[in-house]
Scaffold this motif. Structure first.
Motif, PDB file in Angstrom:
ATOM      1  N   PRO A 199     -33.618 -13.262 -11.519  1.00 38.99           N
ATOM      2  CA  PRO A 199     -33.832 -14.846 -11.353  1.00 38.99           C
ATOM      3  C   PRO A 199     -35.114 -14.587 -11.207  1.00 38.99           C
ATOM      4  CG  PRO A 199     -34.194 -13.645  -8.775  1.00 38.99           C
ATOM      5  CD  PRO A 199     -33.972 -12.480  -9.283  1.00 38.99           C
ATOM      6  N   THR A 200     -34.955 -16.141 -12.118  1.00 35.67           N
ATOM      7  CA  THR A 200     -36.786 -16.216 -12.661  1.00 35.67           C
ATOM      8  C   THR A 200     -36.504 -17.981 -11.553  1.00 35.67           C
ATOM      9  OG1 THR A 200     -36.093 -17.740 -14.202  1.00 35.67           O
ATOM     10  CG2 THR A 200     -37.283 -15.818 -14.762  1.00 35.67           C
ATOM     11  N   ILE A 201     -37.849 -18.501 -11.763  1.00 33.79           N
ATOM     12  CA  ILE A 201     -38.126 -19.858 -10.498  1.00 33.79           C
ATOM     13  C   ILE A 201     -39.030 -20.869 -11.451  1.00 33.79           C
ATOM     14  CG2 ILE A 201     -38.216 -20.996  -8.854  1.00 33.79           C
ATOM     15  CD1 ILE A 201     -36.996 -19.110  -6.914  1.00 33.79           C
ATOM     16  N   GLU A 202     -39.138 -21.300 -11.846  1.00 29.37           N
ATOM     17  CA  GLU A 202     -40.310 -21.694 -12.890  1.00 29.37           C
ATOM     18  C   GLU A 202     -39.912 -24.053 -11.996  1.00 29.37           C
ATOM     19  OE1 GLU A 202     -40.427 -19.362 -16.128  1.00 29.37           O
ATOM     20  OE2 GLU A 202     -38.664 -20.535 -16.857  1.00 29.37           O
ATOM     21  N   LEU A 209     -44.671 -25.885 -22.543  1.00 33.10           N
ATOM     22  CA  LEU A 209     -43.234 -25.615 -21.583  1.00 33.10           C
ATOM     23  C   LEU A 209     -42.034 -23.799 -22.189  1.00 33.10           C
ATOM     24  CD1 LEU A 209     -42.713 -29.354 -20.134  1.00 33.10           C
ATOM     25  CD2 LEU A 209     -43.948 -27.903 -19.443  1.00 33.10           C
ATOM     26  N   ILE A 210     -42.915 -22.898 -21.645  1.00 38.87           N
ATOM     27  CA  ILE A 210     -42.337 -22.305 -22.606  1.00 38.87           C
ATOM     28  C   ILE A 210     -41.783 -21.106 -21.260  1.00 38.87           C
ATOM     29  CG2 ILE A 210     -41.761 -19.993 -23.953  1.00 38.87           C
ATOM     30  CD1 ILE A 210     -44.068 -21.399 -25.175  1.00 38.87           C
ATOM     31  N   PRO A 211     -40.280 -21.513 -20.845  1.00 37.51           N
ATOM     32  CA  PRO A 211     -39.224 -20.611 -19.911  1.00 37.51           C
ATOM     33  C   PRO A 211     -39.702 -19.192 -20.139  1.00 37.51           C
ATOM     34  CG  PRO A 211     -37.492 -21.967 -20.918  1.00 37.51           C
ATOM     35  CD  PRO A 211     -39.420 -22.263 -21.289  1.00 37.51           C
ATOM     36  N   HIS A 212     -39.409 -18.417 -19.024  1.00 39.85           N
ATOM     37  CA  HIS A 212     -39.427 -17.032 -19.090  1.00 39.85           C
ATOM     38  C   HIS A 212     -37.888 -16.900 -19.469  1.00 39.85           C
ATOM     39  CE1 HIS A 212     -43.265 -15.986 -16.668  1.00 39.85           C
ATOM     40  NE2 HIS A 212     -43.203 -16.068 -17.728  1.00 39.85           N
ATOM     41  N   ARG A 213     -37.111 -17.270 -19.246  1.00 34.74           N
ATOM     42  CA  ARG A 213     -35.530 -16.743 -19.706  1.00 34.74           C
ATOM     43  C   ARG A 213     -35.445 -18.396 -20.308  1.00 34.74           C
ATOM     44  NH1 ARG A 213     -32.823 -13.288 -17.024  1.00 34.74           N
ATOM     45  NH2 ARG A 213     -30.574 -13.850 -17.090  1.00 34.74           N
ATOM     46  N   GLY A 214     -34.209 -17.982 -20.998  1.00 35.05           N
ATOM     47  CA  GLY A 214     -33.695 -19.684 -21.701  1.00 35.05           C
ATOM     48  C   GLY A 214     -32.073 -20.400 -21.280  1.00 35.05           C
ATOM     49  N   LEU A 215     -31.931 -20.569 -19.894  1.00 43.53           N
ATOM     50  CA  LEU A 215     -30.528 -21.675 -19.792  1.00 43.53           C
ATOM     51  C   LEU A 215     -30.933 -22.774 -20.054  1.00 43.53           C
ATOM     52  CD1 LEU A 215     -28.575 -21.372 -18.123  1.00 43.53           C
ATOM     53  CD2 LEU A 215     -29.183 -21.495 -16.138  1.00 43.53           C
ATOM     54  N   PHE A 216     -32.459 -22.965 -19.723  1.00 49.45           N
ATOM     55  CA  PHE A 216     -32.829 -24.840 -20.106  1.00 49.45           C
ATOM     56  C   PHE A 216     -33.475 -24.870 -21.162  1.00 49.45           C
ATOM     57  CE2 PHE A 216     -31.748 -24.397 -15.204  1.00 49.45           C
ATOM     58  CZ  PHE A 216     -30.601 -24.681 -15.109  1.00 49.45           C
ATOM     59  N   TYR A 242     -36.644 -25.563 -11.626  1.00 55.13           N
ATOM     60  CA  TYR A 242     -35.109 -25.026 -12.045  1.00 55.13           C
ATOM     61  C   TYR A 242     -35.119 -23.443 -11.693  1.00 55.13           C
ATOM     62  CZ  TYR A 242     -37.913 -23.894 -16.028  1.00 55.13           C
ATOM     63  OH  TYR A 242     -38.786 -23.796 -16.699  1.00 55.13           O
ATOM     64  N   SER A 243     -34.007 -22.939 -11.460  1.00 50.24           N
ATOM     65  CA  SER A 243     -34.062 -21.505 -11.589  1.00 50.24           C
ATOM     66  C   SER A 243     -33.065 -20.818 -12.804  1.00 50.24           C
ATOM     67  CB  SER A 243     -33.180 -20.731 -10.707  1.00 50.24           C
ATOM     68  OG  SER A 243     -31.779 -21.396  -9.663  1.00 50.24           O
ATOM     69  N   ASP A 244     -33.494 -19.597 -13.097  1.00 47.10           N
ATOM     70  CA  ASP A 244     -31.876 -18.918 -13.764  1.00 47.10           C
ATOM     71  C   ASP A 244     -32.289 -17.052 -13.295  1.00 47.10           C
ATOM     72  OD1 ASP A 244     -31.098 -17.628 -16.132  1.00 47.10           O
ATOM     73  OD2 ASP A 244     -32.576 -18.545 -17.604  1.00 47.10           O
ATOM     74  N   TYR A 245     -31.021 -17.195 -13.086  1.00 42.46           N
ATOM     75  CA  TYR A 245     -30.298 -16.295 -12.863  1.00 42.46           C
ATOM     76  C   TYR A 245     -29.100 -15.769 -13.042  1.00 42.46           C
ATOM     77  CZ  TYR A 245     -28.160 -12.818  -9.242  1.00 42.46           C
ATOM     78  OH  TYR A 245     -28.091 -11.296  -8.666  1.00 42.46           O
ATOM     79  N   GLN A 246     -29.167 -14.680 -14.284  1.00 41.50           N
ATOM     80  CA  GLN A 246     -28.177 -14.450 -14.544  1.00 41.50           C
ATOM     81  C   GLN A 246     -26.485 -14.000 -13.924  1.00 41.50           C
ATOM     82  OE1 GLN A 246     -30.002 -10.569 -16.075  1.00 41.50           O
ATOM     83  NE2 GLN A 246     -28.470  -9.384 -15.452  1.00 41.50           N
ATOM     84  N   PHE A 247     -26.581 -13.774 -12.860  1.00 41.32           N
ATOM     85  CA  PHE A 247     -25.446 -13.574 -11.688  1.00 41.32           C
ATOM     86  C   PHE A 247     -25.480 -15.107 -11.138  1.00 41.32           C
ATOM     87  CE2 PHE A 247     -27.178  -9.439 -13.265  1.00 41.32           C
ATOM     88  CZ  PHE A 247     -25.759  -8.809 -13.785  1.00 41.32           C
ATOM     89  N   GLY A 248     -26.114 -16.199 -11.303  1.00 36.44           N
ATOM     90  CA  GLY A 248     -25.975 -17.175 -10.637  1.00 36.44           C
ATOM     91  C   GLY A 248     -24.861 -17.919 -10.468  1.00 36.44           C
ATOM     92  N   GLY A 249     -23.759 -17.809 -11.344  1.00 40.18           N
ATOM     93  CA  GLY A 249     -22.799 -19.093 -12.096  1.00 40.18           C
ATOM     94  C   GLY A 249     -23.100 -19.788 -12.976  1.00 40.18           C
ATOM     95  N   ARG A 250     -22.445 -21.148 -13.378  1.00 41.52           N
ATOM     96  CA  ARG A 250     -22.686 -21.250 -14.218  1.00 41.52           C
ATOM     97  C   ARG A 250     -23.530 -22.557 -14.253  1.00 41.52           C
ATOM     98  NH1 ARG A 250     -21.081 -27.357 -13.384  1.00 41.52           N
ATOM     99  NH2 ARG A 250     -19.811 -27.479 -11.509  1.00 41.52           N
ATOM    100  N   ALA A 251     -24.276 -23.070 -14.995  1.00 37.12           N
ATOM    101  CA  ALA A 251     -25.745 -23.915 -15.549  1.00 37.12           C
ATOM    102  C   ALA A 251     -25.450 -25.466 -14.627  1.00 37.12           C
ATOM    103  CB  ALA A 251     -26.686 -24.070 -16.357  1.00 37.12           C
ATOM    104  N   ARG A 307     -28.330 -24.563  -5.345  1.00 37.23           N
ATOM    105  CA  ARG A 307     -27.618 -23.816  -6.434  1.00 37.23           C
ATOM    106  C   ARG A 307     -28.972 -22.641  -7.515  1.00 37.23           C
ATOM    107  NH1 ARG A 307     -22.570 -22.982  -5.848  1.00 37.23           N
ATOM    108  NH2 ARG A 307     -21.066 -24.335  -5.150  1.00 37.23           N
ATOM    109  N   LEU A 308     -28.672 -21.433  -7.688  1.00 34.54           N
ATOM    110  CA  LEU A 308     -29.581 -21.041  -8.277  1.00 34.54           C
ATOM    111  C   LEU A 308     -28.613 -21.619  -9.909  1.00 34.54           C
ATOM    112  CD1 LEU A 308     -29.065 -17.129  -7.245  1.00 34.54           C
ATOM    113  CD2 LEU A 308     -31.492 -18.663  -7.698  1.00 34.54           C
ATOM    114  N   ASN A 309     -29.040 -21.024 -11.188  1.00 36.91           N
ATOM    115  CA  ASN A 309     -28.809 -21.760 -12.385  1.00 36.91           C
ATOM    116  C   ASN A 309     -28.708 -22.781 -12.533  1.00 36.91           C
ATOM    117  OD1 ASN A 309     -28.408 -19.302 -12.955  1.00 36.91           O
ATOM    118  ND2 ASN A 309     -26.823 -18.851 -13.690  1.00 36.91           N
ATOM    119  N   ALA A 310     -29.292 -23.647 -11.669  1.00 35.68           N
ATOM    120  CA  ALA A 310     -29.298 -24.758 -11.250  1.00 35.68           C
ATOM    121  C   ALA A 310     -31.339 -25.963 -11.701  1.00 35.68           C
ATOM    122  CB  ALA A 310     -29.353 -25.979 -10.138  1.00 35.68           C
ATOM    123  N   LEU A 311     -30.903 -27.598 -12.478  1.00 33.68           N
ATOM    124  CA  LEU A 311     -32.473 -27.919 -12.471  1.00 33.68           C
ATOM    125  C   LEU A 311     -31.922 -29.131 -11.578  1.00 33.68           C
ATOM    126  CD1 LEU A 311     -33.445 -28.624 -15.592  1.00 33.68           C
ATOM    127  CD2 LEU A 311     -33.321 -30.863 -13.857  1.00 33.68           C
TER     128      LEU A 311
END
Length: 155
Positions: free
Chosen positions: A2-5, A30-37, A108-117, A139-143
């Protein structure tokens, strides 16, 4: 992993934080380490803060993970910080919210195993954010939009 930003909206220059029990990287692009949001940030301005595992303070190898900050006891869908990191995260959020010119943060967080955004549009005060945290309902994968408690009373 997971990433937390955290994005401090409209902040022009990142703050420096010392003596945190975890690594923190900050920048004014504003460049996140992962691209979910990523789409959420294209038209926004501010500084982004990447929370990272403690050992990453001395690591320039490009890893940006926050898994060791989290309590994984119940689920891989919920975000809860380990108790030893809570005071530092609380202080970080309070400091960033106080310095945001518009008194708003995005957490927000971005976790590839954390459920839907999930994108939560209703803003939370820090008090409500920590209530949700303590109730194990963040929740993970939440903004989440975080606002100053004084701002919410004026509406």
């Amino acid at each position: 992993m997971p990433t937390i930003e955290i994005i401090c909206l409209e902040q022009e220059t990142p703050l420096e934080f010392f003596n945190l029990p975890f690594a923190l990287e900050a920048e004014n692009k504003l460049i996140p380490h992962r691209g979910l949001f990523y789409e959420e940030f294209k038209l926004r301005r501010g500084c982004i803060y990447h929370l990272e595992n403690p050992e990453m303070r001395d690591d320039n190898g490009g890893g940006f993970f926050a898994d060791k900050l989290l309590n994984w006891k119940n689920s891989h869908e919920f975000l809860q910080f380990k108790p030893e990191f809570v005071p530092a995260v609380q202080n970080l959020l309070e400091s960033l919210l106080a310095t945001s010119p518009i008194k708003k943060l995005i957490f927000y967080s971005d976790y590839q195993f954390g459920g839907r955004a999930r994108r939560y549009k209703r803003p939370l005060t820090l008090e409500k954010f920590w209530e949700k945290h303590n109730a194990e309902s963040l929740r993970l994968n939440a903004l989440y939009w975080l606002i100053d408690d004084n701002e919410s009373r004026s509406k």
